[in-house]
Design a protein around this motif. Structure first.
Motif, PDB file in Angstrom:
ATOM      1  N   ARG A  15       4.016  -5.327  -4.838  1.00  0.00           N
ATOM      2  CA  ARG A  15       4.069  -4.473  -6.033  1.00  0.00           C
ATOM      3  C   ARG A  15       5.475  -4.422  -6.619  1.00  0.00           C
ATOM      4  O   ARG A  15       5.660  -4.216  -7.801  1.00  0.00           O
ATOM      5  CB  ARG A  15       3.575  -3.057  -5.702  1.00  0.00           C
ATOM      6  CG  ARG A  15       2.072  -2.971  -5.540  1.00  0.00           C
ATOM      7  CD  ARG A  15       1.646  -1.661  -4.928  1.00  0.00           C
ATOM      8  NE  ARG A  15       2.007  -1.579  -3.515  1.00  0.00           N
ATOM      9  CZ  ARG A  15       1.725  -0.557  -2.722  1.00  0.00           C
ATOM     10  NH1 ARG A  15       1.091   0.487  -3.213  1.00  0.00           N
ATOM     11  NH2 ARG A  15       2.079  -0.577  -1.457  1.00  0.00           N
ATOM     12  N   ASP A 103       8.374   3.608   7.861  1.00  0.00           N
ATOM     13  CA  ASP A 103       8.455   2.586   6.811  1.00  0.00           C
ATOM     14  C   ASP A 103       9.926   2.318   6.497  1.00  0.00           C
ATOM     15  O   ASP A 103      10.627   3.243   6.052  1.00  0.00           O
ATOM     16  CB  ASP A 103       7.852   3.114   5.488  1.00  0.00           C
ATOM     17  CG  ASP A 103       6.369   3.375   5.542  1.00  0.00           C
ATOM     18  OD1 ASP A 103       5.677   2.751   6.357  1.00  0.00           O
ATOM     19  OD2 ASP A 103       5.914   4.224   4.732  1.00  0.00           O
ATOM     20  N   ARG A 106      11.425   3.553   3.187  1.00  0.00           N
ATOM     21  CA  ARG A 106      11.771   4.977   2.935  1.00  0.00           C
ATOM     22  C   ARG A 106      13.175   5.209   3.478  1.00  0.00           C
ATOM     23  O   ARG A 106      13.346   5.532   4.654  1.00  0.00           O
ATOM     24  CB  ARG A 106      10.812   5.923   3.675  1.00  0.00           C
ATOM     25  CG  ARG A 106       9.408   5.934   3.128  1.00  0.00           C
ATOM     26  CD  ARG A 106       8.567   6.970   3.864  1.00  0.00           C
ATOM     27  NE  ARG A 106       7.184   6.782   3.561  1.00  0.00           N
ATOM     28  CZ  ARG A 106       6.548   7.362   2.532  1.00  0.00           C
ATOM     29  NH1 ARG A 106       7.181   8.205   1.758  1.00  0.00           N
ATOM     30  NH2 ARG A 106       5.270   7.108   2.306  1.00  0.00           N
ATOM     31  N   ILE A 157       1.438  12.115   2.214  1.00  0.00           N
ATOM     32  CA  ILE A 157       2.023  11.898   3.540  1.00  0.00           C
ATOM     33  C   ILE A 157       3.148  10.869   3.524  1.00  0.00           C
ATOM     34  O   ILE A 157       3.069   9.848   2.856  1.00  0.00           O
ATOM     35  CB  ILE A 157       0.912  11.441   4.516  1.00  0.00           C
ATOM     36  CG1 ILE A 157      -0.068  12.582   4.754  1.00  0.00           C
ATOM     37  CG2 ILE A 157       1.480  10.942   5.837  1.00  0.00           C
ATOM     38  CD1 ILE A 157       0.526  13.770   5.462  1.00  0.00           C
ATOM     39  N   THR A 181      -4.366   2.856   6.158  1.00  0.00           N
ATOM     40  CA  THR A 181      -3.086   2.726   5.450  1.00  0.00           C
ATOM     41  C   THR A 181      -1.962   3.534   6.094  1.00  0.00           C
ATOM     42  O   THR A 181      -0.805   3.354   5.755  1.00  0.00           O
ATOM     43  CB  THR A 181      -3.231   3.150   3.972  1.00  0.00           C
ATOM     44  OG1 THR A 181      -3.803   4.455   3.932  1.00  0.00           O
ATOM     45  CG2 THR A 181      -4.101   2.165   3.204  1.00  0.00           C
ATOM     46  N   ASP A 182      -2.304   4.468   6.966  1.00  0.00           N
ATOM     47  CA  ASP A 182      -1.236   5.120   7.732  1.00  0.00           C
ATOM     48  C   ASP A 182      -1.696   5.299   9.178  1.00  0.00           C
ATOM     49  O   ASP A 182      -2.874   5.089   9.502  1.00  0.00           O
ATOM     50  CB  ASP A 182      -0.755   6.438   7.095  1.00  0.00           C
ATOM     51  CG  ASP A 182      -1.631   7.627   7.426  1.00  0.00           C
ATOM     52  OD1 ASP A 182      -2.837   7.436   7.696  1.00  0.00           O
ATOM     53  OD2 ASP A 182      -1.116   8.758   7.424  1.00  0.00           O
ATOM     54  N   LYS A 205       8.756   6.563  -0.854  1.00  0.00           N
ATOM     55  CA  LYS A 205       8.719   5.150  -0.475  1.00  0.00           C
ATOM     56  C   LYS A 205       9.084   4.315  -1.691  1.00  0.00           C
ATOM     57  O   LYS A 205       8.512   4.508  -2.772  1.00  0.00           O
ATOM     58  CB  LYS A 205       7.315   4.787   0.024  1.00  0.00           C
ATOM     59  CG  LYS A 205       7.152   3.332   0.409  1.00  0.00           C
ATOM     60  CD  LYS A 205       5.927   3.124   1.283  1.00  0.00           C
ATOM     61  CE  LYS A 205       4.616   3.337   0.573  1.00  0.00           C
ATOM     62  NZ  LYS A 205       4.306   2.319  -0.434  1.00  0.00           N
TER      63      LYS A 205
HETATM   64  C1  LIG Z   1       2.279   4.971   5.744  1.00  0.00           C
HETATM   65  C2  LIG Z   1       2.511   5.449   4.338  1.00  0.00           C
HETATM   66  O1  LIG Z   1       3.880   5.440   4.022  1.00  0.00           O
HETATM   67  C3  LIG Z   1       2.026   6.881   4.242  1.00  0.00           C
HETATM   68  O2  LIG Z   1       2.206   7.370   2.955  1.00  0.00           O
HETATM   69  C4  LIG Z   1       1.814   4.584   3.312  1.00  0.00           C
HETATM   70  O3  LIG Z   1       0.431   4.718   3.390  1.00  0.00           O
HETATM   71  C5  LIG Z   1       2.206   3.106   3.433  1.00  0.00           C
HETATM   72  O4  LIG Z   1       2.089   2.454   2.219  1.00  0.00           O
HETATM   73  P1  LIG Z   1       0.885   1.539   1.778  1.00  0.00           P
HETATM   74  O5  LIG Z   1       1.072   1.326   0.320  1.00  0.00           O
HETATM   75  O6  LIG Z   1      -0.370   2.300   2.067  1.00  0.00           O
HETATM   76  O7  LIG Z   1       1.039   0.301   2.605  1.00  0.00           O
END
Ligand SMILES: C[C@](O)(CO)[C@H](O)COP(=O)(O)O
Ligand SMILES: Nc1ccn([C@@H]2O[C@H](COP(=O)(O)OP(=O)(O)OP(=O)(O)O)[C@@H](O)[C@H]2O)c(=O)n1
Length: 224
Positions: A15, A103, A106, A157, A181-182, A205
């Motif tokens: 992205r 991540d 972040r 989150i 995704t998390d 993020k």
């Molecule tokens: C894990 C996460 O940061 C929680 O908000 C997020 O889901 C990761 O990013 P993605 O775009 O889903 O890979």
């Protein structure tokens, strides 16, 4: 109690775009990934860090392992974030009691947040930072509002997400065919209700170029 961290840096940044994954771009005088690595390195609660990178970025992995003494191991991540975390969990199996999964995209985590999450995991088993919605939240399908959600129950989150190691390992084993995704979802599905610590929006993020502009402004203004 031994506590380790898994730093997810194996994403390609589709992205965001460009040839260099966003976590390795420079933000002022260091790479984005180094901002959170510095916090993990500094915390007396963290015993070791496992770093996962994409194929082709071995030189950066070696550079970071040399620079940060707590990076005990680096390896390649997988195609999806969940594959990367799985690899990190396999590397750490038998090595720690608590794991913080973060991540690398972040950069703006604080030592205070990290240590609060680690302290709370003792009693809550799974803990993560999140922010409450400041705006009205709608459920939308094909561009049309279906209904309005109760925003006091909505939480966005963030990471680091901190777990008792055996619990998150079991979640990933039980739901190995899922690509959530998390990481919280792997323990939610085991019936656990993870604890949320309300946190600052600054721990966003970096997903798109627009996010990088905001991060640059935060650093340039001396806010970080
Ligand atoms: C894990 C996460 O940061 C929680 O908000 C997020 O889901 C990761 O990013 P993605 O775009 O889903 O890979
Ligand atoms: N296979 C993957 C995918 C993501 N990540 C990491 O997980 C975090 C999630 O952020 P995200 O914005 O989803 O990163 P990308 O997957 O790189 O972005 P995109 O989805 O736009 O390709 C990032 O630090 C990323 O490096 C990872 O380690 N392994």
């Amino acid at each position: 109690m031994k506590t380790c961290a898994i730093l997810c840096a194996a994403g390609k940044g589709t992205r965001f775009g460009g040839n260099t994954p966003k976590q390795f771009l420079f933000l002022k005088n260091k790479m984005i990934i180094e901002y959170s690595l510095e916090v993990f390195e500094k915390s007396h609660f963290i015993d070791g860090i496992v770093l996962l990178v994409p194929q082709g970025f071995e030189d950066i992995a070696r550079y970071l392992k040399d620079k940060f003494s707590k990076v005990i191991f680096w390896d390649y991540g997988g195609n999806e974030r969940a594959d990367t975390v799985k690899r990190g969990l396999e590397i750490l199996k038998g090595e720690c009691d608590i794991v913080a999964i973060h991540d690398s995209a972040r950069p703006f985590i604080t030592l205070e947040l990290l240590e609060k999450l680690i302290a709370d995991v003792e009693t809550h088993f799974a803990v993560a930072p999140g922010i409450l919605a400041n705006d009205t939240v709608k459920f939308v399908v094909d561009g049309h509002i279906q209904n309005t959600l109760p925003r006091s129950n909505i939480c966005l989150i963030q990471t680091p997400q901190v777990f008792k190691f055996d619990l998150i390992y079991r979640g990933y084993e039980m739901f190995k065919n899922e690509l959530f995704t998390d990481d919280l979802q792997y323990v939610e599905r085991l019936g656990i209700k993870p604890k949320i610590i309300e946190n600052s929006r600054i721990n966003f993020k970096i997903t798109t170029k627009e996010d990088l502009l905001i991060a640059e402004a935060i650093v340039e203004k001396g806010y970080w």
